[in-house]
Write a protein that holds these residues in place. Structure first.
Motif, mmCIF file in Angstrom:
data_model
loop_
_atom_site.group_PDB
_atom_site.id
_atom_site.type_symbol
_atom_site.label_atom_id
_atom_site.label_comp_id
_atom_site.label_asym_id
_atom_site.label_seq_id
_atom_site.Cartn_x
_atom_site.Cartn_y
_atom_site.Cartn_z
ATOM 1 N N LEU A 167 -6.069 0.269 -0.194
ATOM 2 C CA LEU A 167 -6.540 -0.800 0.695
ATOM 3 C C LEU A 167 -8.043 -0.677 0.926
ATOM 4 O O LEU A 167 -8.797 -1.636 0.745
ATOM 5 N N ALA B 107 -1.471 -7.082 2.901
ATOM 6 C CA ALA B 107 -0.693 -5.843 2.749
ATOM 7 C C ALA B 107 0.775 -6.139 3.031
ATOM 8 O O ALA B 107 1.105 -6.796 4.026
ATOM 9 N N ALA C 41 -6.861 -4.334 5.644
ATOM 10 C CA ALA C 41 -5.948 -5.458 5.401
ATOM 11 C C ALA C 41 -6.379 -6.677 6.212
ATOM 12 O O ALA C 41 -6.475 -6.607 7.439
ATOM 13 N N ILE D 296 -1.621 -9.037 7.509
ATOM 14 C CA ILE D 296 -0.648 -7.971 7.736
ATOM 15 C C ILE D 296 0.757 -8.569 7.716
ATOM 16 O O ILE D 296 1.184 -9.216 8.677
ATOM 17 N N LEU E 65 -2.074 4.473 0.239
ATOM 18 C CA LEU E 65 -2.762 3.703 1.281
ATOM 19 C C LEU E 65 -4.270 3.589 1.046
ATOM 20 O O LEU E 65 -4.902 2.623 1.470
ATOM 21 N N TRP F 159 -3.356 -0.105 8.996
ATOM 22 C CA TRP F 159 -3.608 -1.072 7.908
ATOM 23 C C TRP F 159 -4.883 -1.874 8.163
ATOM 24 O O TRP F 159 -5.646 -2.155 7.246
ATOM 25 N N ARG F 160 -5.084 -2.256 9.427
ATOM 26 C CA ARG F 160 -6.296 -3.013 9.759
ATOM 27 C C ARG F 160 -7.545 -2.168 9.513
ATOM 28 O O ARG F 160 -8.509 -2.628 8.888
ATOM 29 N N PRO G 271 0.798 -1.236 0.000
ATOM 30 C CA PRO G 271 0.000 0.000 0.000
ATOM 31 C C PRO G 271 0.826 1.279 0.000
ATOM 32 O O PRO G 271 0.323 2.327 -0.392
ATOM 33 N N HIS G 272 2.095 1.205 0.440
ATOM 34 C CA HIS G 272 2.907 2.426 0.425
ATOM 35 C C HIS G 272 3.447 2.709 -0.972
ATOM 36 O O HIS G 272 3.981 3.779 -1.224
ATOM 37 N N TYR H 278 1.150 -0.775 11.174
ATOM 38 C CA TYR H 278 0.798 -2.080 10.610
ATOM 39 C C TYR H 278 -0.434 -2.679 11.293
ATOM 40 O O TYR H 278 -1.303 -3.240 10.636
ATOM 41 N N SER I 149 7.449 1.177 3.149
ATOM 42 C CA SER I 149 6.856 1.769 4.362
ATOM 43 C C SER I 149 7.899 2.109 5.408
ATOM 44 O O SER I 149 7.605 2.802 6.384
#
Lengths: 378, 378
Positions: free
Chosen positions: A245, A259, A290, A293, A242, A285-286, A237-238, A281, A264
């Motif tokens: 996602l 992800a 994602a 992870i 982002l 991300w959650r 995603p980076h 992370y 990152s």
């Protein structure tokens, strides 16, 4: 007025005062103007508000600032701009937490009316367990590599891993759409290999191709993966932005979404700056969606500590604003020999990602996969 | 086999050896496997090759690694993955340069057959000067703010800046599509204001709205901006994904493209890690297609040094692989009083971005704009 709260770990550098530094964040991340040029109602409605600022050590402070949700609008790019846009260029500011419960259910206007700003995982731990038919035990994963092999060669490796019982087989994150193994050809060959293996073993594994690319290309690759019955998709995603996602997690035909942390690192490498690993992370991300992870495990080629890894796991799994939990997927530093120790440390709700050590096994990768599978079956 | 070369500034940390560290980069950013698992032809074709490694100081080395272009494929996301994907998570590695001449003209398959991996600016310094009708003198710019004002209020500010003769009037990078000033309404109101001002002064300024968002939204905002005759568009590429710069620069209807550094700071804040500022803002953004390179000026709220700013300017403007030059657009730390000094330092091929100090002017923003304009007219 809806608001959310961000927690910061602030280091005061030479020549700075804590009061000015925290107030500076309130203005920098909103109006971006000197206080004397701001009308009082703009000040009250738009500028961040300091809720807490307490000393935690020599030159270190914990601060909390409350932000109006109005400033972020209904989109992730502007949310991240408020969270860390300009202050990314200032030293001694680290984001450690966020009041997610105030963001759950906030609508986004992106793809459809039902979209949310932060959707959380579409599948999460229970959804992935259900798809795999594995209710309780820890999961195994590996990566297809190296770059340079053809689609057929990668599919052959895929077949042998699946025969050996690896639960999740993903592309190496460096496999994109290179001429030696074009995306469409690779997905087709690997899914055929997965089917052949499943026919033989009677057990389903999950193939997760890497669809990282620009957005039009990602959508195309997503649809190819979906049409071939892939078990999920992976992005970095980076590299994509982002927001991708959340966009992928909210598709009607969403697949489990992994992800990868490529690109990152600058955000988490420097203590007291950027984001804590658990926040980036495990939480961000959650919240963005994602299901899996991926992060570099302690003891591998990267310098993440065991405590940091445990904190990522905890953030990915704990109750958080009604989001489904995400599967932590640590990779690196794990071999057949020390896997039991990692399983004791990280527990069953973890995907154990083994790479190089399987390829190094003297009896070949199918034997290596079988050893891992037997070990995780308990 | 086509290749390109990356220059690194390496710091050897306790317990590391320079040889293993540089060789580690060659494997990490390609096959991502232990050397003993790699066939010899994969090794020769895919793994990075060390061209140079020389000591530059205590624990510091300059290294050059040659990479096969094959690994990046025809896309920016995978190019950046090879450049800095996994090593972003390793300390003591800083990217300082790249052999751009080997990348100019490399095709991409993105939007059309004529697309290039790195397009460079569609307009650059000469193109923007031509659009504004200003052949030689330094340019002025300012930002519409603060967040919280309505579209009508922002348009009124826009009008007064344009009357006062500011050349480029851009949205504050925090203006997205918030309910208080929705994008479409804001662009319409600001472009009407620009027209009213031009009718009065007989001189064209350029309005640049911020179109940062997810890709589908960005395309929509780009088209709204284009249809209303906006002079250019701005994005924060570290929020959108860096690939968006190249995608926007290669549209048939491309407009001058301004890049804002929001969310980029983690990459440049830590000496010996990430990217040098000159590389990221001056080289990479330029190669990706930024016509206007916005960065925080020395002496402002951010800690960029004068030398670093001069290096960004030089990188943006020097002959580089046939790319058009980009306009450096330093912002912050400039007021009426010290502007002549900055003009002496940075020269005429610079856009001087003034913000807060114009809003603080006791006689109002039109008077402030007029002072700046007169000063830059020489």
């Amino acid at each position: 007025l809806r608001t959310f709260t961000v927690q910061y770990d602030i280091t005061v550098l030479e020549g700075e005062s804590i009061g000015a530094k925290v107030e500076g964040i309130c203005f920098e991340q909103s109006v971006e103007m000197p206080p004397d040029t701001i009308d009082i109602d703009i000040h009250d409605e738009i500028v961040g508000r300091i809720l807490l600022c307490e000393k935690t050590g020599e030159s270190r402070y914990r601060a909390e600032i409350e932000w109006p949700l109005l400033n972020t609008g209904p989109e992730i790019t502007q949310f991240l701009n408020v969270l860390y846009g300009n202050i990314s260029m200032k030293p001694g500011i680290c984001i450690t937490g966020l009041s997610w419960e105030k963001l759950a259910g906030v609508p986004s206007y992106r793809q459809s009316d039902s979209d949310q700003l932060f959707p959380g995982p579409a599948y999460g731990i229970p959804g992935i367990r259900e798809r795999l038919g594995i209710p309780e035990r820890p999961l195994s994963a590996t990566a297809l590599k190296p770059m340079g092999l053809t689609a057929t060669e990668l599919a052959d490796i895929c077949y042998r891993f699946a025969l050996g019982g690896i639960d999740i087989i993903k592309d190496d994150h460096g496999l994109a759409d290179q001429p030696y193994a074009p995306f469409r050809e690779r997905v087709k060959a690997c899914m055929e290999a997965m089917q052949r293996a499943a026919d033989k073993t009677g057990r389903n594994s999950m193939y997760i191709p890497n669809i990282t690319g620009d957005w039009p290309e990602m959508v195309e690759r997503f649809e190819i993966a979906r049409d071939h019955g892939a078990g999920g998709v992976m992005i970095s995603p980076h590299l994509t932005g982002l927001w991708a996602l959340a966009a992928l997690a909210q598709r009607d035909d969403a697949l489990p979404l992994a992800a990868h942390p490529a690109f990152s690192g600058s955000h988490i490498l420097h203590a007291g700056s950027g984001f804590t690993k658990a926040f980036l992370y495990g939480e961000l991300w959650r919240a963005l969606g994602a299901d899996l992870i991926i992060y570099p495990n302690a003891g591998g080629r990267f310098s993440y500590s065991r405590e940091e890894c445990l904190a990522i796991n905890e953030a990915a799994r704990r109750p958080m604003a009604g989001f489904r939990s995400s599967f932590p997927m640590p990779g690196g530093g794990m071999q057949r020999a020390n896997l039991p120790e990692w399983v004791r440390a990280y527990g069953p709700d973890t995907v154990y990602l083994l790479g190089g050590s399987l390829y190094q096994h003297p009896e070949g990768i199918e034997a290596a996969a079988r050893e891992i599978s037997e070990l995780l079956a308990g």
